[in-house]
Design a protein around this motif. Structure first.
Motif, mmCIF file in Angstrom:
data_model
loop_
_atom_site.group_PDB
_atom_site.id
_atom_site.type_symbol
_atom_site.label_atom_id
_atom_site.label_comp_id
_atom_site.label_asym_id
_atom_site.label_seq_id
_atom_site.Cartn_x
_atom_site.Cartn_y
_atom_site.Cartn_z
ATOM 1 N N LEU A 155 -27.389 18.890 -8.421
ATOM 2 C CA LEU A 155 -26.725 17.948 -7.881
ATOM 3 C C LEU A 155 -25.249 17.791 -8.701
ATOM 4 O O LEU A 155 -25.490 16.673 -9.347
ATOM 5 C CB LEU A 155 -27.117 16.548 -6.980
ATOM 6 N N ALA A 156 -24.107 18.037 -8.309
ATOM 7 C CA ALA A 156 -22.916 17.498 -8.879
ATOM 8 C C ALA A 156 -21.949 16.787 -8.287
ATOM 9 O O ALA A 156 -21.826 17.293 -6.756
ATOM 10 C CB ALA A 156 -22.057 19.045 -9.602
ATOM 11 N N PHE A 157 -21.245 16.216 -8.268
ATOM 12 C CA PHE A 157 -20.638 14.955 -7.647
ATOM 13 C C PHE A 157 -19.419 14.020 -8.362
ATOM 14 O O PHE A 157 -19.694 13.664 -9.432
ATOM 15 C CB PHE A 157 -21.604 13.555 -7.016
ATOM 16 N N ARG A 158 -18.491 13.934 -7.213
ATOM 17 C CA ARG A 158 -17.135 13.212 -7.951
ATOM 18 C C ARG A 158 -16.571 12.726 -7.086
ATOM 19 O O ARG A 158 -16.450 12.809 -5.991
ATOM 20 C CB ARG A 158 -16.437 14.587 -9.089
ATOM 21 N N TYR A 159 -15.705 12.165 -7.627
ATOM 22 C CA TYR A 159 -15.145 10.863 -6.545
ATOM 23 C C TYR A 159 -13.904 10.645 -7.463
ATOM 24 O O TYR A 159 -13.860 9.517 -8.868
ATOM 25 C CB TYR A 159 -15.760 9.698 -5.904
ATOM 26 N N GLY A 160 -12.601 9.926 -6.943
ATOM 27 C CA GLY A 160 -11.284 9.872 -7.756
ATOM 28 C C GLY A 160 -10.054 9.593 -6.748
ATOM 29 O O GLY A 160 -9.945 9.990 -5.385
ATOM 30 N N VAL A 161 -8.508 9.589 -7.515
ATOM 31 C CA VAL A 161 -7.679 9.224 -7.304
ATOM 32 C C VAL A 161 -6.718 10.686 -8.122
ATOM 33 O O VAL A 161 -7.017 11.161 -8.563
ATOM 34 C CB VAL A 161 -7.072 7.953 -7.482
ATOM 35 N N PHE A 162 -5.660 10.864 -6.926
ATOM 36 C CA PHE A 162 -5.124 11.945 -7.666
ATOM 37 C C PHE A 162 -3.476 12.379 -7.116
ATOM 38 O O PHE A 162 -3.022 10.638 -6.205
ATOM 39 C CB PHE A 162 -5.367 13.815 -6.681
ATOM 40 N N HIS A 163 -2.293 12.206 -8.115
ATOM 41 C CA HIS A 163 -1.055 12.543 -7.629
ATOM 42 C C HIS A 163 -0.883 13.613 -7.149
ATOM 43 O O HIS A 163 -0.971 14.799 -7.825
ATOM 44 C CB HIS A 163 -0.421 12.161 -9.113
ATOM 45 N N GLU A 164 0.085 14.186 -6.046
ATOM 46 C CA GLU A 164 0.137 15.204 -5.296
ATOM 47 C C GLU A 164 1.853 15.486 -6.090
ATOM 48 O O GLU A 164 2.949 14.184 -5.800
ATOM 49 C CB GLU A 164 0.570 14.855 -4.330
ATOM 50 N N PHE A 165 2.709 16.040 -6.806
ATOM 51 C CA PHE A 165 3.758 15.963 -7.520
ATOM 52 C C PHE A 165 4.760 17.142 -6.185
ATOM 53 O O PHE A 165 5.808 16.403 -6.464
ATOM 54 C CB PHE A 165 4.118 16.925 -8.752
ATOM 55 N N PHE A 172 0.990 -1.092 0.166
ATOM 56 C CA PHE A 172 0.316 -0.152 0.104
ATOM 57 C C PHE A 172 0.704 1.206 0.066
ATOM 58 O O PHE A 172 0.421 2.221 -0.682
ATOM 59 C CB PHE A 172 -1.054 0.161 1.263
ATOM 60 N N ASN A 173 2.100 1.632 0.521
ATOM 61 C CA ASN A 173 2.611 2.247 1.273
ATOM 62 C C ASN A 173 3.642 2.732 -0.574
ATOM 63 O O ASN A 173 3.529 4.681 -1.548
ATOM 64 C CB ASN A 173 4.055 1.981 1.810
ATOM 65 N N LYS A 174 3.776 1.446 -1.512
ATOM 66 C CA LYS A 174 4.874 1.388 -2.884
ATOM 67 C C LYS A 174 3.299 2.320 -3.345
ATOM 68 O O LYS A 174 3.534 3.181 -4.461
ATOM 69 C CB LYS A 174 4.847 0.705 -3.137
ATOM 70 N N ILE A 175 2.127 2.066 -3.497
ATOM 71 C CA ILE A 175 1.422 1.993 -4.127
ATOM 72 C C ILE A 175 0.790 3.597 -3.963
ATOM 73 O O ILE A 175 0.654 4.416 -5.313
ATOM 74 C CB ILE A 175 -0.360 1.322 -4.277
ATOM 75 N N ALA A 176 1.087 4.367 -2.410
ATOM 76 C CA ALA A 176 0.991 5.685 -1.964
ATOM 77 C C ALA A 176 1.945 6.544 -3.220
ATOM 78 O O ALA A 176 1.795 8.185 -3.147
ATOM 79 C CB ALA A 176 0.871 5.476 -0.664
ATOM 80 N N LYS A 177 3.100 6.195 -3.475
ATOM 81 C CA LYS A 177 4.359 6.733 -4.142
ATOM 82 C C LYS A 177 3.304 7.492 -5.894
ATOM 83 O O LYS A 177 4.602 8.512 -5.922
ATOM 84 C CB LYS A 177 5.238 6.157 -4.327
ATOM 85 N N PHE A 178 2.447 6.887 -6.085
ATOM 86 C CA PHE A 178 2.076 7.316 -7.281
ATOM 87 C C PHE A 178 0.793 7.878 -7.072
ATOM 88 O O PHE A 178 0.592 8.662 -8.198
ATOM 89 C CB PHE A 178 2.085 6.438 -8.166
ATOM 90 N N ILE A 179 0.031 6.970 -6.592
ATOM 91 C CA ILE A 179 -1.262 7.424 -5.785
ATOM 92 C C ILE A 179 -1.529 7.996 -4.836
ATOM 93 O O ILE A 179 -1.846 7.266 -3.501
ATOM 94 C CB ILE A 179 -2.511 6.273 -5.950
ATOM 95 N N SER A 180 -1.711 9.107 -4.501
ATOM 96 C CA SER A 180 -1.491 9.561 -3.090
ATOM 97 C C SER A 180 -2.836 9.823 -2.169
ATOM 98 O O SER A 180 -1.940 10.379 -1.277
ATOM 99 C CB SER A 180 -0.768 11.570 -3.304
#
Length: 328
Positions: A195-205, A161-169
């Motif tokens: 009603l506007a709703f969104r959910y997803g993932v992000f990467h922190e540079f 999980f920590n290794k994945i978190a390096k790309f999916i922050s």
């Protein structure tokens, strides 16, 4: 840490045998001690860059006429809004998550935004983009709510999980909703909510230890995200009896639209600038100006205000004390 241990070992060895050394060897000991002290200071500074302890921050933000009303000790008149920003830094010891934050703003007013249709000689709406743009971005200063939340993963550690978190922050969730009045002509108008709703993932540079201050509060960010998104019409205009009127405004009887929404943005202290690119469609795949296909949205928002800081450990102790005394 290995470097510190090495210098400690060398210093101890030289100290035990210093009686057999001359002035030159004593000078070497002084140099090693100096290096040891400098290394220790650098290590302490690195540890202090982000607090290892759990921290909680709470900010309140007033918008519209609210700030003036509070300052004048008067009743709130016209449109007013109040926002709260909650941040929780879990410290450096949590194996999976680094921090969690949520910002929420509520605007209230005695009236709602009114969108008026422009009709041609055949009573067809010619400004469809006005209504489509409102659905895709239903932000209003009158009656609306805005909620945005981020969960940051822990990129440090040996687990998968920590290794994945390096790309999916982390993950992001956002909810926007508001009320409006759509007017077809002088005799026909309908209330609705969007009603506007969104959910997803992000990467922190930026590196994880550079985006927060020493209290664990976020200050800087450059992020890129990918989200699933949804827009929906609720209220009077979404009922089946108003299908014809909804078709007149939008050119379709659809009231739900879904798709993807990539986003990019950056944060500098209390200012966040963001660019999003929603690509939406309805079940009937109708083309709606300002809403379907790919649209570009730009925003800048303020995320600072009257700040309160809590000690998470003290809060836990207080909760325990209340439970023991009050039986809660």
């Amino acid at each position: 840490m290995k470097q510190i241990k090495f210098y400690c070992f060398i210093t101890l060895l030289l100290f035990l045998t210093k009686s057999s050394f001359g002035q030159e060897e004593k000078d070497s000991i002084a140099i090693l001690k100096s290096k040891l002290e400098r290394t220790q200071k650098e290590f302490n500074l690195l540890q202090e860059s982000t607090s290892p302890e759990e921290k909680i921050h709470l900010d309140f933000v007033g918008t519209g006429n609210l700030q003036a009303s509070i300052a004048d000790a008067d009743e709130v008149q016209g449109s007013a809004g109040l926002g709260v920003i909650y941040e929780r830094f879990f410290g450096l010891k949590k194996p999976l998550f680094r921090s969690y934050d949520i910002e929420a703003f509520i605007n209230v007013a005695s009236t709602v935004d009114t969108l008026k249709a422009t009709l041609n000689d055949e009573s067809q709406v010619t400004n469809q983009r006005l209504f489509g743009a409102y659905i895709i971005n239903p932000i209003s200063t009158k009656q609306s709510i805005y909620v945005n939340s981020n969960v940051y993963f822990n990129p440090d550690g040996k687990m998968l999980f920590n290794k994945i978190a390096k790309f999916i922050s982390g993950v992001n969730l956002r909810l926007i909703s508001s009320n409006a009045l759509w007017q077809f002509d002088n005799n026909t108008n309908k209330n609705l909510g969007v009603l506007a709703f969104r959910y997803g993932v992000f990467h922190e540079f930026l590196p994880d230890d550079k985006i927060r201050d020493r209290d664990g509060k976020r200050k800087y960010s450059v992020f890129l995200g990918f989200n699933l998104t949804h827009r929906g019409i609720v209220g009077d205009l979404s009922s089946e009896t108003n299908d014809d009127l909804r078709n007149s405004f939008l050119g379709t009887t659809d009231f739900e639209f879904s798709g993807i929404e990539p986003n990019f943005g950056f944060r500098l202290n209390n200012i966040i600038a963001e660019f999003t690119m929603p690509s939406l469609g309805g079940s009937r795949k109708s083309d709606i100006e300002g809403l379907t296909d790919t649209q570009f949205l730009f925003s800048i928002r303020f995320v600072g205000g009257f700040s309160l800081k809590f000690d998470a450990d003290e809060a836990k102790k207080d909760d325990t004390s209340i439970s023991e005394e009050g039986g809660l």
